[in-house]
Design a protein around this motif. Structure first.
Motif, PDB file in Angstrom:
ATOM      1  N   ALA A  49       0.820  -1.208   0.000  1.00 64.56           N
ATOM      2  CA  ALA A  49       0.000   0.000   0.000  1.00 64.56           C
ATOM      3  C   ALA A  49       0.855   1.260   0.000  1.00 64.56           C
ATOM      4  O   ALA A  49       0.449   2.294  -0.527  1.00 64.56           O
ATOM      5  CB  ALA A  49      -0.928   0.009   1.216  1.00 64.56           C
ATOM      6  N   GLU A  50       2.047   1.181   0.573  1.00 64.76           N
ATOM      7  CA  GLU A  50       2.931   2.335   0.672  1.00 64.76           C
ATOM      8  C   GLU A  50       3.916   2.439  -0.492  1.00 64.76           C
ATOM      9  O   GLU A  50       4.616   3.434  -0.599  1.00 64.76           O
ATOM     10  CB  GLU A  50       3.711   2.287   1.993  1.00 64.76           C
ATOM     11  CG  GLU A  50       2.833   2.531   3.194  1.00 64.76           C
ATOM     12  CD  GLU A  50       2.196   3.912   3.185  1.00 64.76           C
ATOM     13  OE1 GLU A  50       2.925   4.910   3.082  1.00 64.76           O
ATOM     14  OE2 GLU A  50       0.964   3.983   3.262  1.00 64.76           O
ATOM     15  N   ALA A  51       3.981   1.417  -1.343  1.00 69.62           N
ATOM     16  CA  ALA A  51       4.937   1.427  -2.456  1.00 69.62           C
ATOM     17  C   ALA A  51       4.564   2.525  -3.444  1.00 69.62           C
ATOM     18  O   ALA A  51       3.384   2.715  -3.762  1.00 69.62           O
ATOM     19  CB  ALA A  51       4.932   0.076  -3.152  1.00 69.62           C
ATOM     20  N   PRO A  52       5.568   3.264  -3.918  1.00 64.67           N
ATOM     21  CA  PRO A  52       5.269   4.309  -4.897  1.00 64.67           C
ATOM     22  C   PRO A  52       4.802   3.685  -6.206  1.00 64.67           C
ATOM     23  O   PRO A  52       5.285   2.617  -6.605  1.00 64.67           O
ATOM     24  CB  PRO A  52       6.606   5.034  -5.075  1.00 64.67           C
ATOM     25  CG  PRO A  52       7.635   4.059  -4.647  1.00 64.67           C
ATOM     26  CD  PRO A  52       6.986   3.168  -3.627  1.00 64.67           C
ATOM     27  N   LEU A  53       3.860   4.337  -6.832  1.00 68.26           N
ATOM     28  CA  LEU A  53       3.361   3.867  -8.116  1.00 68.26           C
ATOM     29  C   LEU A  53       4.243   4.424  -9.219  1.00 68.26           C
ATOM     30  O   LEU A  53       4.725   5.553  -9.135  1.00 68.26           O
ATOM     31  CB  LEU A  53       1.921   4.319  -8.328  1.00 68.26           C
ATOM     32  CG  LEU A  53       0.908   3.805  -7.307  1.00 68.26           C
ATOM     33  CD1 LEU A  53      -0.471   4.401  -7.598  1.00 68.26           C
ATOM     34  CD2 LEU A  53       0.841   2.296  -7.341  1.00 68.26           C
ATOM     35  N   GLU A  54       4.460   3.624 -10.270  1.00 70.09           N
ATOM     36  CA  GLU A  54       5.244   4.097 -11.393  1.00 70.09           C
ATOM     37  C   GLU A  54       4.342   4.907 -12.318  1.00 70.09           C
ATOM     38  O   GLU A  54       3.221   4.497 -12.619  1.00 70.09           O
ATOM     39  CB  GLU A  54       5.844   2.914 -12.149  1.00 70.09           C
ATOM     40  CG  GLU A  54       6.884   2.173 -11.336  1.00 70.09           C
ATOM     41  CD  GLU A  54       7.599   1.116 -12.152  1.00 70.09           C
ATOM     42  OE1 GLU A  54       7.724   1.295 -13.379  1.00 70.09           O
ATOM     43  OE2 GLU A  54       8.025   0.137 -11.562  1.00 70.09           O
ATOM     44  N   PRO A  55       4.851   6.075 -12.778  1.00 70.01           N
ATOM     45  CA  PRO A  55       4.022   6.888 -13.678  1.00 70.01           C
ATOM     46  C   PRO A  55       3.844   6.194 -15.024  1.00 70.01           C
ATOM     47  O   PRO A  55       4.711   5.435 -15.474  1.00 70.01           O
ATOM     48  CB  PRO A  55       4.838   8.172 -13.831  1.00 70.01           C
ATOM     49  CG  PRO A  55       6.235   7.796 -13.492  1.00 70.01           C
ATOM     50  CD  PRO A  55       6.141   6.657 -12.523  1.00 70.01           C
ATOM     51  N   VAL A  56       2.705   6.429 -15.626  1.00 70.87           N
ATOM     52  CA  VAL A  56       2.397   5.875 -16.935  1.00 70.87           C
ATOM     53  C   VAL A  56       2.309   7.029 -17.909  1.00 70.87           C
ATOM     54  O   VAL A  56       1.600   8.013 -17.661  1.00 70.87           O
ATOM     55  CB  VAL A  56       1.061   5.100 -16.906  1.00 70.87           C
ATOM     56  CG1 VAL A  56       0.679   4.618 -18.284  1.00 70.87           C
ATOM     57  CG2 VAL A  56       1.147   3.954 -15.922  1.00 70.87           C
ATOM     58  N   ASP A  57       3.018   6.927 -19.035  1.00 69.84           N
ATOM     59  CA  ASP A  57       2.979   7.958 -20.060  1.00 69.84           C
ATOM     60  C   ASP A  57       1.771   7.689 -20.941  1.00 69.84           C
ATOM     61  O   ASP A  57       1.766   6.764 -21.751  1.00 69.84           O
ATOM     62  CB  ASP A  57       4.268   7.941 -20.874  1.00 69.84           C
ATOM     63  CG  ASP A  57       4.328   9.063 -21.902  1.00 69.84           C
ATOM     64  OD1 ASP A  57       3.368   9.865 -21.989  1.00 69.84           O
ATOM     65  OD2 ASP A  57       5.342   9.138 -22.618  1.00 69.84           O
ATOM     66  N   ILE A  58       0.734   8.495 -20.772  1.00 70.59           N
ATOM     67  CA  ILE A  58      -0.492   8.276 -21.545  1.00 70.59           C
ATOM     68  C   ILE A  58      -0.409   8.898 -22.934  1.00 70.59           C
ATOM     69  O   ILE A  58      -1.266   8.673 -23.772  1.00 70.59           O
ATOM     70  CB  ILE A  58      -1.736   8.789 -20.792  1.00 70.59           C
ATOM     71  CG1 ILE A  58      -1.631  10.283 -20.517  1.00 70.59           C
ATOM     72  CG2 ILE A  58      -1.942   7.995 -19.512  1.00 70.59           C
ATOM     73  CD1 ILE A  58      -2.886  10.882 -19.954  1.00 70.59           C
ATOM     74  N   ALA A  59       0.637   9.679 -23.207  1.00 74.84           N
ATOM     75  CA  ALA A  59       0.786  10.323 -24.508  1.00 74.84           C
ATOM     76  C   ALA A  59       1.345   9.370 -25.556  1.00 74.84           C
ATOM     77  O   ALA A  59       1.115   9.556 -26.739  1.00 74.84           O
ATOM     78  CB  ALA A  59       1.699  11.539 -24.393  1.00 74.84           C
ATOM     79  N   SER A  60       2.075   8.335 -25.152  1.00 75.53           N
ATOM     80  CA  SER A  60       2.641   7.411 -26.126  1.00 75.53           C
ATOM     81  C   SER A  60       1.862   6.102 -26.100  1.00 75.53           C
ATOM     82  O   SER A  60       1.484   5.613 -25.048  1.00 75.53           O
ATOM     83  CB  SER A  60       4.126   7.163 -25.843  1.00 75.53           C
ATOM     84  OG  SER A  60       4.281   6.534 -24.603  1.00 75.53           O
ATOM     85  N   PRO A  61       1.621   5.527 -27.287  1.00 74.68           N
ATOM     86  CA  PRO A  61       0.838   4.284 -27.339  1.00 74.68           C
ATOM     87  C   PRO A  61       1.644   3.105 -26.816  1.00 74.68           C
ATOM     88  O   PRO A  61       2.873   3.098 -26.850  1.00 74.68           O
ATOM     89  CB  PRO A  61       0.548   4.116 -28.830  1.00 74.68           C
ATOM     90  CG  PRO A  61       1.657   4.847 -29.517  1.00 74.68           C
ATOM     91  CD  PRO A  61       2.019   5.996 -28.593  1.00 74.68           C
TER      92      PRO A  61
END
Length: 70
Positions: A49-61
């Motif tokens: 629950a405390e682990a950082p989430l990895e960002p997702v690049d929604i601009a690239s397919p």
């Protein structure tokens, strides 16, 4: 996912610091559970629950979405 039990995050953080100093390495979840005298599943759930989430690049397919040959 339900929130971690109240007070468990600070307890795990404190135990992690203490055991890291004592062991000269980060403790395993099992070592944290034994040190805190709590269930391993509680430690694992709290850490997840405390682990950082990895960002997702929604601009690239996604590769799966790309047209063949691209």
């Amino acid at each position: 996912m339900p929130a971690p039990p109240l007070g468990s995050v600070p307890a795990i953080e404190s135990a992690t610091e203490e055991l890291t100093e004592e062991l000269s390495r980060p403790p395993s979840p099992k070592e944290l559970a034994e040190h805190l005298q709590i269930d391993l599943s509680d430690v694992l759930e709290t850490l997840a629950a405390e682990a950082p989430l990895e960002p997702v690049d929604i601009a690239s397919p996604d590769q799966d979405d790309a047209a063949p040959g691209q």
